[in-house]
Motif scaffolding. Structure first.
Motif, PDB file in Angstrom:
ATOM      1  N   THR A 126       9.981   0.146   4.425  1.00  0.00           N
ATOM      2  CA  THR A 126       8.658  -0.427   4.510  1.00  0.00           C
ATOM      3  C   THR A 126       8.703  -0.798   6.046  1.00  0.00           C
ATOM      4  OG1 THR A 126       9.653  -2.683   4.233  1.00  0.00           O
ATOM      5  CG2 THR A 126       8.613  -1.495   2.467  1.00  0.00           C
ATOM      6  N   LYS A 127       7.459  -0.828   6.820  1.00  0.00           N
ATOM      7  CA  LYS A 127       7.256  -1.170   8.225  1.00  0.00           C
ATOM      8  C   LYS A 127       6.232  -2.197   8.332  1.00  0.00           C
ATOM      9  CE  LYS A 127       6.937   0.595  12.636  1.00  0.00           C
ATOM     10  NZ  LYS A 127       7.239   1.722  13.602  1.00  0.00           N
ATOM     11  N   PRO A 146       4.289   5.889   8.077  1.00  0.00           N
ATOM     12  CA  PRO A 146       3.602   4.809   7.236  1.00  0.00           C
ATOM     13  C   PRO A 146       2.594   5.443   6.411  1.00  0.00           C
ATOM     14  CG  PRO A 146       3.100   4.508   9.270  1.00  0.00           C
ATOM     15  CD  PRO A 146       4.192   5.653   9.256  1.00  0.00           C
ATOM     16  N   LEU A 147       2.612   5.280   5.065  1.00  0.00           N
ATOM     17  CA  LEU A 147       1.626   5.928   4.057  1.00  0.00           C
ATOM     18  C   LEU A 147       0.478   5.087   3.595  1.00  0.00           C
ATOM     19  CD1 LEU A 147       4.117   8.288   2.174  1.00  0.00           C
ATOM     20  CD2 LEU A 147       2.585   8.716   3.944  1.00  0.00           C
ATOM     21  N   PHE A 148       0.756   4.072   2.970  1.00  0.00           N
ATOM     22  CA  PHE A 148      -0.090   3.064   2.354  1.00  0.00           C
ATOM     23  C   PHE A 148       0.431   1.845   2.435  1.00  0.00           C
ATOM     24  CE2 PHE A 148       2.617   4.801  -0.961  1.00  0.00           C
ATOM     25  CZ  PHE A 148       3.037   3.747  -1.665  1.00  0.00           C
ATOM     26  N   PRO A 149      -0.560   0.698   2.506  1.00  0.00           N
ATOM     27  CA  PRO A 149      -0.166  -0.637   2.645  1.00  0.00           C
ATOM     28  C   PRO A 149       0.329  -1.234   1.270  1.00  0.00           C
ATOM     29  CG  PRO A 149      -2.601  -0.678   2.378  1.00  0.00           C
ATOM     30  CD  PRO A 149      -2.318   0.865   2.585  1.00  0.00           C
ATOM     31  N   VAL A 150       1.414  -1.950   1.356  1.00  0.00           N
ATOM     32  CA  VAL A 150       2.167  -2.500   0.342  1.00  0.00           C
ATOM     33  C   VAL A 150       1.451  -3.890   0.213  1.00  0.00           C
ATOM     34  CG1 VAL A 150       4.355  -3.240  -0.846  1.00  0.00           C
ATOM     35  CG2 VAL A 150       4.060  -1.043   0.388  1.00  0.00           C
ATOM     36  N   SER A 151       1.531  -4.815   1.291  1.00  0.00           N
ATOM     37  CA  SER A 151       1.118  -6.257   1.267  1.00  0.00           C
ATOM     38  C   SER A 151       0.255  -6.367   2.444  1.00  0.00           C
ATOM     39  CB  SER A 151       2.145  -7.089   1.123  1.00  0.00           C
ATOM     40  OG  SER A 151       2.623  -7.230   2.140  1.00  0.00           O
ATOM     41  N   ARG A 157      -0.963  -9.701   8.848  1.00  0.00           N
ATOM     42  CA  ARG A 157       0.451  -9.069   8.725  1.00  0.00           C
ATOM     43  C   ARG A 157       0.076  -7.840   7.643  1.00  0.00           C
ATOM     44  NH1 ARG A 157       5.392 -10.976  10.353  1.00  0.00           N
ATOM     45  NH2 ARG A 157       4.158 -12.922  10.623  1.00  0.00           N
ATOM     46  N   VAL A 158       0.405  -6.788   7.827  1.00  0.00           N
ATOM     47  CA  VAL A 158       0.566  -5.602   6.952  1.00  0.00           C
ATOM     48  C   VAL A 158       1.854  -5.023   6.985  1.00  0.00           C
ATOM     49  CG1 VAL A 158      -0.734  -3.550   6.282  1.00  0.00           C
ATOM     50  CG2 VAL A 158      -1.978  -5.177   7.454  1.00  0.00           C
ATOM     51  N   THR A 159       2.236  -4.950   5.408  1.00  0.00           N
ATOM     52  CA  THR A 159       3.464  -4.029   5.344  1.00  0.00           C
ATOM     53  C   THR A 159       3.346  -2.800   4.714  1.00  0.00           C
ATOM     54  OG1 THR A 159       4.641  -6.265   5.070  1.00  0.00           O
ATOM     55  CG2 THR A 159       5.772  -4.129   4.121  1.00  0.00           C
ATOM     56  N   LYS A 160       3.526  -1.823   5.238  1.00  0.00           N
ATOM     57  CA  LYS A 160       3.315  -0.433   4.822  1.00  0.00           C
ATOM     58  C   LYS A 160       4.405   0.558   4.137  1.00  0.00           C
ATOM     59  CE  LYS A 160      -0.702   0.255   7.453  1.00  0.00           C
ATOM     60  NZ  LYS A 160      -1.467   1.401   8.167  1.00  0.00           N
ATOM     61  N   PHE A 161       4.382   1.133   3.191  1.00  0.00           N
ATOM     62  CA  PHE A 161       5.374   1.988   2.643  1.00  0.00           C
ATOM     63  C   PHE A 161       5.614   3.424   3.646  1.00  0.00           C
ATOM     64  CE2 PHE A 161       6.953   5.621   0.089  1.00  0.00           C
ATOM     65  CZ  PHE A 161       8.091   4.902  -0.340  1.00  0.00           C
ATOM     66  N   THR A 162       6.806   3.512   3.982  1.00  0.00           N
ATOM     67  CA  THR A 162       7.029   4.653   4.607  1.00  0.00           C
ATOM     68  C   THR A 162       8.127   5.451   4.006  1.00  0.00           C
ATOM     69  OG1 THR A 162       9.104   3.652   5.847  1.00  0.00           O
ATOM     70  CG2 THR A 162       7.008   3.172   6.847  1.00  0.00           C
ATOM     71  N   LEU A 163       7.574   6.997   4.277  1.00  0.00           N
ATOM     72  CA  LEU A 163       8.498   8.044   3.656  1.00  0.00           C
ATOM     73  C   LEU A 163       8.751   8.868   4.720  1.00  0.00           C
ATOM     74  CD1 LEU A 163       9.579   9.381   1.100  1.00  0.00           C
ATOM     75  CD2 LEU A 163       7.185  10.599   1.207  1.00  0.00           C
TER      76      LEU A 163
END
Length: 100
Positions: free
Chosen positions: A6-7, A44-49, A34-40
């Motif tokens: 995550t980032k 960064p692909l999509f927001p998690v929170s 504050r946006v936390t995004k899932f990274t692969l």
């Protein structure tokens, strides 16, 4: 091998003058998202929170706000439903996020 994680991104949405609930002083408060995004593979692909908060510039106290409250505060900072823009002026540019 798959690399994921995550980032976090921090956006400053507005600066408002409010009375602080902690110190009681009328001072500038920053409205932040504050946006936390899932990274692969570090992409960064999509927001998690997504979380919103205001921070007092006088004492540093931070208060969480809901998305609806954040929208209302942002509209208040922009000058109401018209967006605070004069006729014929270009729209305001969005700021780049602070990366953590």
């Amino acid at each position: 091998m798959i690399i994921f994680g995550t980032k976090g991104y921090l956006y400053q949405l507005a600066i408002l003058t409010l009375v602080c609930s902690q110190c009681g002083n009328p001072s500038a408060h920053t409205l932040r998202k504050r946006v936390t995004k899932f990274t692969l593979f570090f992409v960064p692909l999509f927001p998690v929170s997504t979380k919103y908060a205001t921070q007092c510039t006088f004492c540093g106290a931070e208060a969480k706000v809901t998305a609806e409250q954040a929208e209302q505060l942002q509209a208040q900072a922009a000058g109401g439903p018209g967006g605070g823009q004069a006729y014929g002026q270009p729209p305001q540019q969005h700021q780049q996020p602070y990366q953590q």
